[in-house]
Design a protein around this motif. Structure first.
Motif, mmCIF file in Angstrom:
data_model
loop_
_atom_site.group_PDB
_atom_site.id
_atom_site.type_symbol
_atom_site.label_atom_id
_atom_site.label_comp_id
_atom_site.label_asym_id
_atom_site.label_seq_id
_atom_site.Cartn_x
_atom_site.Cartn_y
_atom_site.Cartn_z
ATOM 1 N N ASN A 128 0.814 -1.219 0.000
ATOM 2 C CA ASN A 128 0.000 0.000 0.000
ATOM 3 C C ASN A 128 0.855 1.281 0.000
ATOM 4 O OD1 ASN A 128 -2.270 -1.563 0.084
ATOM 5 N ND2 ASN A 128 -3.039 -0.762 2.028
ATOM 6 N N ALA A 129 0.227 2.362 -0.392
ATOM 7 C CA ALA A 129 0.895 3.669 -0.354
ATOM 8 C C ALA A 129 1.295 3.984 1.086
ATOM 9 C CB ALA A 129 -0.042 4.748 -0.885
ATOM 10 N N GLY A 169 6.240 2.598 3.297
ATOM 11 C CA GLY A 169 7.695 2.779 3.456
ATOM 12 C C GLY A 169 8.548 2.040 2.432
ATOM 13 N N CYS A 229 11.426 4.236 1.204
ATOM 14 C CA CYS A 229 12.378 4.512 2.293
ATOM 15 C C CYS A 229 13.240 3.289 2.607
ATOM 16 C CB CYS A 229 11.626 4.945 3.554
ATOM 17 S SG CYS A 229 11.024 6.636 3.431
ATOM 18 N N PHE A 243 17.543 8.332 5.568
ATOM 19 C CA PHE A 243 16.092 8.255 5.761
ATOM 20 C C PHE A 243 15.485 9.635 5.559
ATOM 21 C CE2 PHE A 243 12.459 8.730 8.737
ATOM 22 C CZ PHE A 243 11.616 7.788 8.168
ATOM 23 N N VAL A 244 14.383 9.660 4.835
ATOM 24 C CA VAL A 244 13.696 10.936 4.605
ATOM 25 C C VAL A 244 12.343 10.852 5.305
ATOM 26 C CG1 VAL A 244 12.815 12.502 2.825
ATOM 27 C CG2 VAL A 244 14.813 11.091 2.348
ATOM 28 N N SER A 245 12.117 11.774 6.250
ATOM 29 C CA SER A 245 10.871 11.640 7.017
ATOM 30 C C SER A 245 9.660 12.262 6.294
ATOM 31 C CB SER A 245 11.024 12.240 8.412
ATOM 32 O OG SER A 245 11.384 13.581 8.277
ATOM 33 N N LYS A 246 9.935 13.149 5.339
ATOM 34 C CA LYS A 246 8.826 13.756 4.596
ATOM 35 C C LYS A 246 8.300 12.743 3.575
ATOM 36 C CE LYS A 246 7.788 18.091 2.261
ATOM 37 N NZ LYS A 246 7.421 17.810 0.899
ATOM 38 N N TYR A 247 6.982 12.620 3.498
ATOM 39 C CA TYR A 247 6.408 11.664 2.548
ATOM 40 C C TYR A 247 6.417 12.225 1.129
ATOM 41 C CZ TYR A 247 2.840 8.784 0.202
ATOM 42 O OH TYR A 247 2.158 7.978 -0.680
ATOM 43 N N LEU A 248 7.140 11.553 0.253
ATOM 44 C CA LEU A 248 7.157 11.932 -1.166
ATOM 45 C C LEU A 248 6.621 10.735 -1.933
ATOM 46 C CD1 LEU A 248 10.775 13.371 -1.119
ATOM 47 C CD2 LEU A 248 8.693 14.735 -1.426
ATOM 48 N N MET A 305 7.584 0.471 -6.903
ATOM 49 C CA MET A 305 6.259 0.809 -7.434
ATOM 50 C C MET A 305 5.477 1.719 -6.480
ATOM 51 S SD MET A 305 5.223 -2.318 -9.622
ATOM 52 C CE MET A 305 4.657 -3.660 -8.682
ATOM 53 N N GLN A 342 13.497 3.894 9.238
ATOM 54 C CA GLN A 342 13.947 5.066 9.991
ATOM 55 C C GLN A 342 15.246 4.772 10.759
ATOM 56 O OE1 GLN A 342 12.394 6.431 13.783
ATOM 57 N NE2 GLN A 342 11.650 8.249 12.722
#
Ligand code: GTP
Ligand code: MG
Length: 273
Positions: free
Chosen positions: A24-25, A28, A31, A41-46, A72, A166
């Protein structure tokens, strides 16, 4: 020739493999890949738009592996883009978020999507699946425990790892085992190596652990109707005890299921004169 010299080992052939991520979207997937490939690790959701593609090289035993990773997008909106990419895959990262039950329950739907897109001649038996129970650092929100996830994965013959993109926990170990299993599969003529039979369990054991986990009522758990006799209760108990006894059953969660059955029997017998 000096017989004491060690034999020179022929370097293994290099190998090119394709792996994809599914789930699912927002669970992670990107990440996890970023943590392994870029050690960050990037905490902002892109959100991934359609597909992200990358290439990396890894060493497994004496082989150099070139890995093509297709990351995907999990959002249903991208179904049309995803369905191009399922074929010719050797490995799948199947990811859920341990704090989102629906992302765990969606794993079957992801497998169904892949199966449908591969068509009637597609073979999922020659693909290595690794289930990543991700975001284990978010302990407060966890609602899918390890034995539930492991039971689902192992009953399908999939690998299972607890991960946190994370903190990095479980990520390297997961990828190393994943790639080594893909190499094993390639060296085994494209068939999944047969798992160690001493560590396997039956479908009946897995289904029983799952059923007991979802039972709230002691009668239900033992599979007897309220009003059943002492003999009926003991018979039902014995059947379950043989199936789930920790000495006999290695299905994840069987120990807890066994304890629950023992408690259910005690509670039910108290109410029978
Ligand atoms: P789509 O591309 O939309 O399918 O999502 P995705 O599965 O690739 O998710 P992504 O990797 O973009 O991560 C989604 C969000 O979860 C981001 O805000 C991440 O920072 C966060 N996240 C990912 N992994 C972890 C983790 O292990 N722990 C925590 N606490 N947050 C995580
Ligand atoms: Mg993504």
């Amino acid at each position: 020739m000096d017989a004491s010299l060690p034999k020179r080992k022929e370097p293994g052939k290099s190998l090119r493999i394709k792996v994809i991520s599914m789930g699912n979207a927002e669970v992670g997937k990107s990440c996890i890949i970023k943590r392994y490939c870029e050690k960050r690790f990037v905490s902002k959701y892109l959100a991934t738009i359609g597909i992200d593609y990358g290439v990396t090289k890894v060493q497994v035993r004496d082989r150099e592996i070139k890995v093509n990773i297709f990351d995907m997008a999990g959002h249903p909106f991208f179904y049309e883009v995803r369905n191009e990419f399922y074929k010719d895959t050797q490995g799948v990262l199947l990811v859920y978020d341990v704090g989102q039950k629906d992302s765990f329950e969606a794993l079957d739907t992801w497998l169904a999507e892949m199966k449908q897109d591969l068509g009637p001649h597609g073979n999922m038996e020659n693909v290595v699946f690794v289930v990543c129970a991700n975001k284990i650092d978010c302990t407060k929100h966890r609602c899918v425990d390890e034995s539930e996830g492991r039971l689902w994965a192992e009953s399908k013959g999939f690998l299972y790892f607890e991960t946190s993109a994370q903190t990095g926990e479980g990520i390297n170990e997961m990828f190393q085992t994943f790639y080594a299993s893909i190499v094993d599969l390639c060296e085994n003529g494209g068939k999944r190596p047969i798992p160690n039979s001493s560590a396997s369990f039956t479908k009946e054991q897995a289904d029983t652990v799952r059923r007991i986990r979802n039972c709230k009522d002691s009668w239900d758990m033992l599979g007897v109707k309220p009003g059943a006799s002492r003999e009926e209760v003991n018979k039902a108990y014995r059947r379950l005890a043989v199936l789930l006894h920790p000495d006999k059953c290695v299905a994840p969660g069987s120990e807890d299921a066994f304890k629950a059955v023992v408690n259910a029997r005690t509670a039910v017998l108290k109410n029978i004169k």
